[in-house]
Design a protein around this motif. Structure first.
Motif, short mmCIF file in Angstrom:
data_model
loop_
_atom_site.label_atom_id
_atom_site.label_comp_id
_atom_site.label_asym_id
_atom_site.label_seq_id
_atom_site.Cartn_x
_atom_site.Cartn_y
_atom_site.Cartn_z
N ARG A 176 0.83 -1.21 0.00
CA ARG A 176 0.00 0.00 0.00
C ARG A 176 0.87 1.26 0.00
NH1 ARG A 176 -4.47 -1.49 4.70
NH2 ARG A 176 -5.86 -2.81 3.42
N GLY A 177 1.95 1.23 0.79
CA GLY A 177 2.85 2.38 0.82
C GLY A 177 3.54 2.60 -0.51
N THR A 178 3.97 1.51 -1.17
CA THR A 178 4.60 1.63 -2.49
C THR A 178 3.64 2.24 -3.49
OG1 THR A 178 6.02 -0.29 -2.09
CG2 THR A 178 5.62 0.32 -4.39
N LEU A 179 2.41 1.78 -3.48
CA LEU A 179 1.41 2.30 -4.41
C LEU A 179 1.11 3.77 -4.13
CD1 LEU A 179 -0.52 1.57 -6.72
CD2 LEU A 179 -2.21 0.93 -4.99
N ARG A 180 0.99 4.12 -2.86
CA ARG A 180 0.71 5.51 -2.51
C ARG A 180 1.85 6.42 -2.95
NH1 ARG A 180 0.34 4.70 2.47
NH2 ARG A 180 2.50 5.19 2.98
N ASP A 181 3.08 6.04 -2.67
CA ASP A 181 4.22 6.87 -3.06
C ASP A 181 4.33 7.01 -4.58
OD1 ASP A 181 4.78 7.05 -0.38
OD2 ASP A 181 6.37 5.53 -0.41
N ARG A 182 4.09 5.93 -5.29
CA ARG A 182 4.21 5.96 -6.75
C ARG A 182 3.17 6.88 -7.37
NH1 ARG A 182 4.33 0.20 -9.45
NH2 ARG A 182 6.34 0.13 -8.33
N LEU A 183 1.91 6.74 -6.95
CA LEU A 183 0.85 7.58 -7.52
C LEU A 183 1.01 9.03 -7.10
CD1 LEU A 183 -2.23 5.20 -7.21
CD2 LEU A 183 -0.89 5.75 -9.23
N ARG A 267 -4.52 11.16 -7.68
CA ARG A 267 -4.50 11.28 -6.21
C ARG A 267 -5.73 10.61 -5.60
NH1 ARG A 267 -0.67 14.58 -4.28
NH2 ARG A 267 0.21 16.20 -5.64
N GLU A 268 -6.86 10.77 -6.23
CA GLU A 268 -8.10 10.19 -5.69
C GLU A 268 -8.02 8.66 -5.67
OE1 GLU A 268 -12.91 10.28 -6.72
OE2 GLU A 268 -11.49 11.55 -7.84
N VAL A 269 -7.56 8.08 -6.77
CA VAL A 269 -7.42 6.63 -6.84
C VAL A 269 -6.37 6.15 -5.85
CG1 VAL A 269 -6.68 4.73 -8.31
CG2 VAL A 269 -8.23 6.47 -9.22
N GLY A 270 -5.26 6.87 -5.74
CA GLY A 270 -4.20 6.48 -4.82
C GLY A 270 -4.65 6.50 -3.38
N GLN A 271 -5.40 7.52 -2.98
CA GLN A 271 -5.87 7.59 -1.59
C GLN A 271 -6.82 6.45 -1.27
OE1 GLN A 271 -7.57 11.51 -1.40
NE2 GLN A 271 -5.58 12.54 -1.35
N ALA A 272 -7.69 6.09 -2.21
CA ALA A 272 -8.63 5.00 -1.97
C ALA A 272 -7.91 3.66 -1.86
CB ALA A 272 -9.68 4.97 -3.08
N LEU A 273 -7.03 3.36 -2.82
CA LEU A 273 -6.38 2.06 -2.83
C LEU A 273 -5.40 1.89 -1.66
CD1 LEU A 273 -5.64 1.64 -6.64
CD2 LEU A 273 -7.42 0.52 -5.30
N SER A 274 -4.69 2.96 -1.29
CA SER A 274 -3.75 2.85 -0.18
C SER A 274 -4.46 2.70 1.15
CB SER A 274 -2.82 4.07 -0.15
OG SER A 274 -3.57 5.26 0.03
N ALA A 275 -5.75 3.06 1.19
CA ALA A 275 -6.54 2.88 2.41
C ALA A 275 -7.28 1.54 2.41
CB ALA A 275 -7.54 4.02 2.55
N GLY A 276 -7.11 0.75 1.35
CA GLY A 276 -7.76 -0.54 1.28
C GLY A 276 -9.17 -0.50 0.75
N ARG A 277 -9.56 0.61 0.12
CA ARG A 277 -10.91 0.75 -0.43
C ARG A 277 -10.87 0.66 -1.95
NH1 ARG A 277 -10.51 5.58 2.38
NH2 ARG A 277 -10.81 6.67 0.39
N MET A 302 -7.01 0.47 -12.73
CA MET A 302 -6.82 0.44 -11.28
C MET A 302 -8.13 0.60 -10.55
SD MET A 302 -3.31 2.47 -10.33
CE MET A 302 -3.14 3.58 -11.71
N ALA A 303 -9.05 1.35 -11.14
CA ALA A 303 -10.34 1.59 -10.49
C ALA A 303 -11.36 0.51 -10.82
CB ALA A 303 -10.88 2.95 -10.92
N GLY A 304 -10.99 -0.48 -11.63
CA GLY A 304 -11.92 -1.54 -12.00
C GLY A 304 -12.06 -2.58 -10.91
N GLY A 305 -12.85 -3.61 -11.21
CA GLY A 305 -13.09 -4.67 -10.24
C GLY A 305 -11.90 -5.60 -10.11
#
Length: 620
Positions: A176-183, A267-277, A302-305
């Motif tokens: 999650r941290g890797t994904l957040r930093d990258r996005l 940023r919106e996608v990154g915040q959701a995915l890094s929070a597990g949503r 990334m925002a898909g199912g």
């Protein structure tokens, strides 16, 4: 100029996310290892602590698996040692031959297989145990010594396992941290387009996906997270890496509103995915830029199912493809073993057992090219002097006031934390951190309690310096390997990766990301190696013209990799065949030039050589 250099080196010691956490966990395991060794009388606790630096990883799952793997391998080595002891206890020449053969085999596997550094560690344990057989008078003592050698290696692995399972960082949190930093880095670059942001994206591209996808594989294989989130994270890691290429391909200026909109949704996608949503759906707008279209498509994926799993990294066999063809693997094993035996013979002939750290240093300090060995020599000597100063300072001012194992634990924790802080940083300073650890631990851990014996501490430091010098002499005089040779090999492998990308069609869109990750990682290694050319002697050093050519080829390969990943995937067998031919040209260029004098190379021959690779690649 001096302040710029100073600031550059200080930046390598600056904190970054996860550095302190990694350092204190290593220090904790070292302190616990010292405590157990002191209480139960396990000798050579410094080596036990030192092994922790090679096994402890940011990911608790990977650390646990490495600890278990090393413990199993050491158990096998112990069985082998029992057999070898009966055969060689009364025959010193046979013991040396056995040590050399086992060292050659294990170091060959360390260089030519996925065993990697574990092979060197096992070779160290085996060689060290074999050398101790010369100091035992009868078989029972030898058996006891072998069991102590097993405890010396397996006890810290058990502690690594315990600490990793209790206070280690979960793979899920790291991913999650890797994904957040990258996005976040992508969004920052899209908003500003600044040099610092672009450099950060280039660093992320060079880091590749191997570590992240290995961590994701552990997450999935060990079922450490929900299945839907595991799949969602895997797709997000793959597509976010594609976005790094796409963002770098988008030029500054031009459609600033679209860049700002893409940054906001990133940023919106990154915040959701890094929070597990799950991330909200993203629509792909019309655009005339292939790079922008790829970025939007990646964000939409990334925002898909979580119904589609990411493409796996290219599978690698246990042995390297060139394991039996490339003589460098055998030469690496021969040179390292020769250096270790020279050190062993020196301290045996001098009857100076306390400088046995010379042989230990040979197994942990060897590298491939002359430039790498020279760089590592400087870092290790600097690290050795720092670690020795820390250890001697502790003996003079702290240890005289210590009377318990607990106080010694605190000292080991503090010194190991400093060493680990340096060791988990950039490669430019990591080797110094490992040497700080070795010198410090060998100095302060003597016997089974606090000791103020300065002579033993200084002897061990002398041994470390001796090992570094012997290793440097052997690696620079016996089959010296130039940076150019290593660079050509990596460039050849990168071109082969591009050829595989060129053969992929529409169905290979996801596989292209995995291949691009491997190519980008190899090119990052090429750039790092080219930066070391000044450390080579004149006889091996690349001349300025050849260096510029290699830099140009590296840039061209990087540009083509980006283009193959960004453009609509279309299979191009002709381009793939040309790239495979270029890979052979690059790999064999130095060998061909060595067989014929420069004056014998005509103009047509030069067209097929490395000087024109940039033009051939760009002339797709």
């Amino acid at each position: 100029m001096k302040s710029v250099v100073d600031n550059s080196w200080l930046s390598l010691l600056a904190p970054f996310p996860g550095r302190a956490a990694m350092a204190w966990r290593i220090a904790l395991v070292c302190a616990l290892t010292a405590m157990v060794a002191m209480i139960y009388g396990i000798p050579e606790s410094a080596i036990s602590c030192y092994l922790v630096f090679f096994v402890m990883k940011p990911d608790a799952a990977e650390s646990s698996l490495l600890a278990v793997a090393l413990s199993v391998l050491v158990a096998i080595v112990v069985v082998v040692l029992f057999v070898l002891t009966n055969l060689t206890l009364d025959l010193p020449p046979m013991r040396i031959v056995t040590l050399a053969l086992s060292s050659l085999l294990l170091l060959f596997l360390a260089s030519a297989s996925k065993l990697g550094p574990l092979g060197g560690i096992i070779a160290l344990v085996l060689a060290f145990a074999m050398t101790l057989l010369g100091y035992v008078p009868f078989g029972e003592a030898a058996t006891r010594g072998i069991l102590y050698a097993w405890l010396m290696a397996s006890m810290p692995m058990a502690l690594v396992l315990i600490v990793s399972l209790t206070v280690g960082r979960r793979p899920l949190d790291l991913l999650r941290g890797t994904l957040r930093d990258r996005l976040d880095a992508i969004a920052r670059y899209l908003e500003s387009g600044g040099r610092a942001e672009r450099a950060r994206l280039r660093d992320m591209m060079g880091e590749g996906q191997e570590e992240s996808m290995k961590r994701w594989g552990l997450l999935r294989g060990l079922a450490l997270a929900r299945r839907d989130e595991t799949r969602r994270l895997g797709v997000a890691l793959q597509e976010s890496y594609r976005m790094v290429f796409a963002a770098l391909a988008m030029r500054e200026g031009g459609q600033p509103q679209q860049r700002a909109g893409l940054a906001a949704r990133t940023r919106e996608v990154g915040q959701a995915l890094s929070a597990g949503r799950p991330a909200p759906a993203v629509m792909v707008p019309d655009t005339d830029s292939p790079a922008a279209e790829q970025a939007w498509r990646a964000l939409s994926a990334m925002a898909g199912g979580p119904d589609v799993a990411p493409a796996a990294q290219p599978a690698e066999p246990f042995l390297s493809p060139d394991a039996w063809r490339n003589p460098e693997h055998v030469r690496y094993a021969v040179k390292t073993t020769a250096a270790a035996l020279i050190c062993y013979l020196i301290y045996s002939a001098l009857d100076w057992q306390d400088i046995h750290t010379a042989m230990i240093t040979c197994y942990v300090a060897a590298l491939g090219s002359v430039a790498q060995t020279t760089q590592k020599l400087m870092l290790r000597i600097i690290g050795c002097l720092i670690g020795a100063a820390m250890g001697v300072g502790a003996i003079l001012f702290l240890i005289p006031h210590m009377s318990s194992v607990g106080s010694l634990m605190l000292l080991v924790f503090a010194g190991s934390f400093v060493a680990a802080w340096v060791a988990v940083g950039s490669e430019r300073v990591a080797y110094a951190g490992v040497q700080i650890a070795l010198a410090f631990l060998m100095t302060v851990l003597q016997g089974f309690g606090p000791s103020i014996d300065m002579s033993v501490a200084l002897d061990r430091v002398i041994g470390i310096l001796l090992g570094n010098v012997v290793l440097y002499v052997v690696f620079t005089q016996l089959w010296p390997v130039s940076v150019g040779h290593r660079v050509r090999g990596d460039l050849g492998l990168a071109l082969q990766g591009l050829a595989r990308m060129a053969r992929l069609g529409e169905g290979g869109r996801d596989k292209a990301v995995a291949e691009a990750s491997v190519v980008a990682g190899r090119l990052a290694g090429v750039r790092s190696a080219l930066g070391l050319t000044a450390l080579e002697p004149r006889g091996l050093r690349l001349d300025s013209e050849r260096l510029r050519e290699l830099v140009a080829v590296t840039q061209s390969v990087q540009a083509l990799c980006m283009r193959l990943l960004i453009e609509p995937p279309v299979s191009d067998p002709a381009l793939a065949a040309r790239l495979e031919t270029l890979a052979r040209v690059v790999t064999n260029d130095e060998r061909a030039n060595a067989r014929r004098p420069p004056v014998a190379r005509s103009a047509p021959e030069r067209v097929g050589s490395i000087e024109h690779l940039s033009q051939l690649i760009e002339g797709r």
